[in-house]
Design a protein around this motif. Structure first.
Motif, mmCIF file in Angstrom:
data_model
loop_
_atom_site.group_PDB
_atom_site.id
_atom_site.type_symbol
_atom_site.label_atom_id
_atom_site.label_comp_id
_atom_site.label_asym_id
_atom_site.label_seq_id
_atom_site.Cartn_x
_atom_site.Cartn_y
_atom_site.Cartn_z
ATOM 1 N N UNK A 49 0.843 -1.205 0.000
ATOM 2 C CA UNK A 49 0.000 0.000 0.000
ATOM 3 C C UNK A 49 0.876 1.254 0.000
ATOM 4 N N UNK A 50 1.915 1.263 0.820
ATOM 5 C CA UNK A 50 2.811 2.422 0.870
ATOM 6 C C UNK A 50 3.520 2.639 -0.467
ATOM 7 N N UNK A 51 3.906 1.564 -1.140
ATOM 8 C CA UNK A 51 4.554 1.683 -2.455
ATOM 9 C C UNK A 51 3.603 2.289 -3.477
ATOM 10 N N UNK A 52 2.369 1.822 -3.471
ATOM 11 C CA UNK A 52 1.376 2.359 -4.402
ATOM 12 C C UNK A 52 1.127 3.836 -4.103
ATOM 13 N N UNK A 53 0.973 4.166 -2.830
ATOM 14 C CA UNK A 53 0.738 5.566 -2.442
ATOM 15 C C UNK A 53 1.896 6.455 -2.888
ATOM 16 N N UNK A 54 3.117 6.004 -2.669
ATOM 17 C CA UNK A 54 4.284 6.791 -3.071
ATOM 18 C C UNK A 54 4.303 7.017 -4.579
ATOM 19 N N UNK A 55 3.981 5.985 -5.344
ATOM 20 C CA UNK A 55 3.983 6.095 -6.801
ATOM 21 C C UNK A 55 2.917 7.057 -7.304
ATOM 22 N N UNK A 56 1.834 7.195 -6.539
ATOM 23 C CA UNK A 56 0.715 8.048 -6.980
ATOM 24 C C UNK A 56 0.671 9.400 -6.262
ATOM 25 N N UNK A 57 1.675 9.670 -5.437
ATOM 26 C CA UNK A 57 1.704 10.950 -4.725
ATOM 27 C C UNK A 57 0.699 11.023 -3.590
ATOM 28 N N UNK A 58 0.402 9.887 -2.988
ATOM 29 C CA UNK A 58 -0.529 9.824 -1.866
ATOM 30 C C UNK A 58 0.247 9.534 -0.592
ATOM 31 N N UNK A 59 -0.369 9.805 0.548
ATOM 32 C CA UNK A 59 0.226 9.407 1.810
ATOM 33 C C UNK A 59 -0.815 8.663 2.631
ATOM 34 N N UNK A 60 -0.337 7.770 3.450
ATOM 35 C CA UNK A 60 -1.196 6.959 4.293
ATOM 36 C C UNK A 60 -1.014 7.433 5.727
ATOM 37 N N UNK A 61 -2.114 7.670 6.426
ATOM 38 C CA UNK A 61 -1.995 8.055 7.824
ATOM 39 C C UNK A 61 -3.089 7.377 8.623
ATOM 40 N N UNK A 62 -2.851 7.306 9.912
ATOM 41 C CA UNK A 62 -3.777 6.654 10.832
ATOM 42 C C UNK A 62 -4.279 7.699 11.803
ATOM 43 N N UNK A 63 -5.552 7.626 12.123
ATOM 44 C CA UNK A 63 -6.105 8.547 13.111
ATOM 45 C C UNK A 63 -7.009 7.778 14.046
ATOM 46 N N UNK A 64 -7.270 8.373 15.177
ATOM 47 C CA UNK A 64 -8.127 7.726 16.155
ATOM 48 C C UNK A 64 -9.530 7.577 15.582
ATOM 49 N N UNK A 65 -10.094 6.432 15.802
ATOM 50 C CA UNK A 65 -11.433 6.153 15.306
ATOM 51 C C UNK A 65 -12.443 6.972 16.101
ATOM 52 N N UNK A 66 -13.346 7.606 15.391
ATOM 53 C CA UNK A 66 -14.394 8.378 16.053
ATOM 54 C C UNK A 66 -15.700 7.609 15.961
ATOM 55 N N UNK A 67 -16.520 7.807 16.949
ATOM 56 C CA UNK A 67 -17.824 7.147 16.949
ATOM 57 C C UNK A 67 -18.788 8.012 16.154
ATOM 58 N N UNK A 68 -19.347 7.438 15.141
ATOM 59 C CA UNK A 68 -20.300 8.174 14.301
ATOM 60 C C UNK A 68 -21.691 8.081 14.910
ATOM 61 N N UNK A 69 -22.437 9.175 14.842
ATOM 62 C CA UNK A 69 -23.800 9.127 15.390
ATOM 63 C C UNK A 69 -24.719 8.287 14.512
ATOM 64 N N UNK A 70 -25.736 7.729 15.125
ATOM 65 C CA UNK A 70 -26.739 6.975 14.374
ATOM 66 C C UNK A 70 -27.690 7.953 13.705
ATOM 67 N N UNK A 71 -28.478 7.462 12.775
ATOM 68 C CA UNK A 71 -29.470 8.295 12.108
ATOM 69 C C UNK A 71 -30.459 8.854 13.117
ATOM 70 N N UNK A 72 -30.855 8.027 14.075
ATOM 71 C CA UNK A 72 -31.798 8.482 15.095
ATOM 72 C C UNK A 72 -31.208 9.617 15.940
ATOM 73 N N UNK A 73 -29.926 9.530 16.263
ATOM 74 C CA UNK A 73 -29.274 10.596 17.021
ATOM 75 C C UNK A 73 -29.240 11.899 16.222
ATOM 76 N N UNK A 74 -28.951 11.800 14.944
ATOM 77 C CA UNK A 74 -28.912 12.994 14.099
ATOM 78 C C UNK A 74 -30.290 13.639 13.979
ATOM 79 N N UNK A 75 -31.331 12.821 13.833
ATOM 80 C CA UNK A 75 -32.701 13.347 13.736
ATOM 81 C C UNK A 75 -33.085 14.033 15.040
#
Length: 81
Positions: A49-75
């Motif tokens: 994955x890193x080789x492909x990203x480098x060849x295409x000018x992309x970077x790979x990064x990791x971030x803390x997972x966030x909890x997404x709200x449910x549809x009911x919470x958004x409503x």
């Protein structure tokens, strides 16, 4: 992996590079590139994955997972606002 594959496909197409040319450049099979883009490879090494990203000018990064709200919470939030 699906999201990574979609980003890789988009970047490759924007640079007008075929799967065949990218695979030759990286010494990977075209089937591997295709499988990554389509999310059909069950396991893939991070180095590939890193080789492909480098060849295409992309970077790979990791971030803390966030909890997404449910549809009911958004409503509910919209009603309360």
């Amino acid at each position: 992996m699906d999201e990574i594959g979609q980003v890789i496909r988009k970047a490759r197409k924007n640079k007008k590079i075929s799967q065949e040319n990218l695979s030759a450049q990286l010494k990977m099979s075209r089937a591997t590139i295709s499988g990554i883009e389509n999310g059909t490879i069950p396991e893939i090494g991070v180095r590939k994955i890193l080789s492909i990203c480098a060849a295409l000018g992309l970077e790979l990064f990791v971030q803390e997972k966030t909890k997404r709200p449910t549809l009911q919470q958004l409503i509910k939030e919209q009603r309360d606002a």
